[in-house]
Structures are given as C-alpha cells and as structure tokens.
Write a protein that holds these residues in place. Structure first.
Motif, PDB file in Angstrom:
ATOM      1  N   ASP A 174       8.618   3.696  -6.888  1.00  0.00           N
ATOM      2  CA  ASP A 174       7.614   4.695  -7.236  1.00  0.00           C
ATOM      3  C   ASP A 174       6.237   4.047  -7.227  1.00  0.00           C
ATOM      4  O   ASP A 174       6.029   2.966  -7.773  1.00  0.00           O
ATOM      5  CB  ASP A 174       7.900   5.265  -8.632  1.00  0.00           C
ATOM      6  N   CYS A 175       5.305   4.712  -6.636  1.00  0.00           N
ATOM      7  CA  CYS A 175       3.934   4.208  -6.563  1.00  0.00           C
ATOM      8  C   CYS A 175       3.320   4.216  -7.952  1.00  0.00           C
ATOM      9  O   CYS A 175       3.432   5.198  -8.680  1.00  0.00           O
ATOM     10  CB  CYS A 175       3.125   5.095  -5.619  1.00  0.00           C
ATOM     11  N   PRO A 176       2.699   3.156  -8.358  1.00  0.00           N
ATOM     12  CA  PRO A 176       2.066   3.119  -9.678  1.00  0.00           C
ATOM     13  C   PRO A 176       0.838   4.009  -9.763  1.00  0.00           C
ATOM     14  O   PRO A 176       0.316   4.254 -10.847  1.00  0.00           O
ATOM     15  CB  PRO A 176       1.695   1.638  -9.853  1.00  0.00           C
ATOM     16  N   HIS A 177       0.359   4.483  -8.648  1.00  0.00           N
ATOM     17  CA  HIS A 177      -0.859   5.302  -8.630  1.00  0.00           C
ATOM     18  C   HIS A 177      -0.517   6.790  -8.673  1.00  0.00           C
ATOM     19  O   HIS A 177      -1.019   7.522  -9.516  1.00  0.00           O
ATOM     20  CB  HIS A 177      -1.688   4.993  -7.390  1.00  0.00           C
ATOM     21  N   CYS A 178       0.354   7.219  -7.740  1.00  0.00           N
ATOM     22  CA  CYS A 178       0.639   8.648  -7.655  1.00  0.00           C
ATOM     23  C   CYS A 178       2.054   8.961  -8.140  1.00  0.00           C
ATOM     24  O   CYS A 178       2.406  10.128  -8.298  1.00  0.00           O
ATOM     25  CB  CYS A 178       0.440   9.141  -6.226  1.00  0.00           C
ATOM     26  N   GLY A 179       2.863   7.948  -8.382  1.00  0.00           N
ATOM     27  CA  GLY A 179       4.193   8.182  -8.909  1.00  0.00           C
ATOM     28  C   GLY A 179       5.200   8.630  -7.867  1.00  0.00           C
ATOM     29  O   GLY A 179       6.363   8.849  -8.172  1.00  0.00           O
ATOM     30  N   GLN A 220       0.851  -1.183   0.000  1.00  0.00           N
ATOM     31  CA  GLN A 220       0.000   0.000   0.000  1.00  0.00           C
ATOM     32  C   GLN A 220       0.888   1.234   0.000  1.00  0.00           C
ATOM     33  O   GLN A 220       1.862   1.314   0.739  1.00  0.00           O
ATOM     34  CB  GLN A 220      -0.900  -0.001   1.233  1.00  0.00           C
ATOM     35  N   CYS A 221       0.530   2.177  -0.863  1.00  0.00           N
ATOM     36  CA  CYS A 221       1.304   3.405  -0.973  1.00  0.00           C
ATOM     37  C   CYS A 221       1.088   4.259   0.265  1.00  0.00           C
ATOM     38  O   CYS A 221      -0.032   4.405   0.745  1.00  0.00           O
ATOM     39  CB  CYS A 221       0.871   4.161  -2.231  1.00  0.00           C
ATOM     40  N   ARG A 222       2.197   4.809   0.751  1.00  0.00           N
ATOM     41  CA  ARG A 222       2.093   5.637   1.957  1.00  0.00           C
ATOM     42  C   ARG A 222       1.570   7.021   1.608  1.00  0.00           C
ATOM     43  O   ARG A 222       1.084   7.734   2.477  1.00  0.00           O
ATOM     44  CB  ARG A 222       3.470   5.773   2.595  1.00  0.00           C
ATOM     45  N   GLU A 223       1.701   7.362   0.347  1.00  0.00           N
ATOM     46  CA  GLU A 223       1.309   8.713  -0.059  1.00  0.00           C
ATOM     47  C   GLU A 223      -0.184   8.779  -0.374  1.00  0.00           C
ATOM     48  O   GLU A 223      -0.888   9.661   0.096  1.00  0.00           O
ATOM     49  CB  GLU A 223       2.112   9.135  -1.293  1.00  0.00           C
ATOM     50  N   CYS A 224      -0.624   7.857  -1.219  1.00  0.00           N
ATOM     51  CA  CYS A 224      -2.019   7.948  -1.669  1.00  0.00           C
ATOM     52  C   CYS A 224      -2.864   6.785  -1.160  1.00  0.00           C
ATOM     53  O   CYS A 224      -4.074   6.765  -1.325  1.00  0.00           O
ATOM     54  CB  CYS A 224      -2.080   8.013  -3.194  1.00  0.00           C
ATOM     55  N   GLY A 225      -2.244   5.817  -0.542  1.00  0.00           N
ATOM     56  CA  GLY A 225      -3.010   4.699  -0.012  1.00  0.00           C
ATOM     57  C   GLY A 225      -3.392   3.690  -1.078  1.00  0.00           C
ATOM     58  O   GLY A 225      -4.113   2.743  -0.800  1.00  0.00           O
TER      59      GLY A 225
HETATM   60 ZN    ZN Z   1       0.705   6.415  -4.288  1.00  0.00          ZN
END
Ligand code: ZN
Length: 105
Positions: A28-33, A8-13
């Motif tokens: 890098d998060c695939p959702h928010c980068g 789970q991304c810490r930035e965007c969840g």
């Molecule tokens: Zn993210």
C-alpha cells in the motif's frame, strides 16, 4: 541488512522507500493508500545530477579560466611596471650595513 530503495507510487507518483527484498511485490502506498507495485523509481538524481554537474563544472571552469586570464593580465601589467621601475633604478640612500658601534674603553 537491506538498503532501502527509492520507489514511486504508480497511482499518485508519491515517492517512498522500501526494503530491497520487497522489490517486485505490491504494497500500500504511504501517500494515497492504494496498492502499488514496489518498483525502482527512475531516480531523479541520476539524470539531474550529471547535467547539473556538467553545467556547474562548466561555470566553474569559465570562472577559473576567466580568473586565470585576469591574473595573467594583471601579472603581465605588474611585470611591465616593475620592469620599468627596474630600468630606472632609484637610488635609495641606504645606511651602511652596520654603523661601527662605539667601543667601550
Ligand atoms: Zn500513492
């Protein structure tokens, strides 16, 4: 072969999967980068499934027990009815077992 782990991304969840050997590293998060640490997310299933299972099991048991009780009541009622019927046997005119077949001459 490495099993992909849910993260789970810490930035965007946002949730994603990552190879087990990358656990603890940053990617890098695939959702928010944004770079996020690859940590095992608290799998929602682990906490959600038992509760759901318990609830559904309880409901299933309730339905089962309810059905069983209903079946028992129906059975007892049927038994009483058949018992009454047996107490007063109805004389059913049954034909003799086998009528003597006409003998050929
Ligand atoms: Zn993210």
């Amino acid at each position: 072969m490495t099993k992909p782990l849910p993260g789970q991304c810490r930035e965007c969840g946002g949730q994603f999967e990552f190879p087990a050997e990358a656990a603890g590293t940053t990617a890098d998060c695939p959702h928010c980068g944004k770079p996020t640490e690859l940590l095992l997310a608290a799998p929602p299933q682990e906490s959600a499934i038992p509760l759901k299972t318990i609830v559904y099991t309880g409901i299933a048991i309730l339905i089962l027990v309810g059905g069983l009780v209903a079946a028992m009541i129906a059975l007892k009622r049927a038994e009483r009815m058949t018992g009454r019927n047996l107490a007063t046997p109805t004389a059913v005119s049954q034909p003799p077992a086998a009528p003597t077949p006409p003998r050929p001459k």
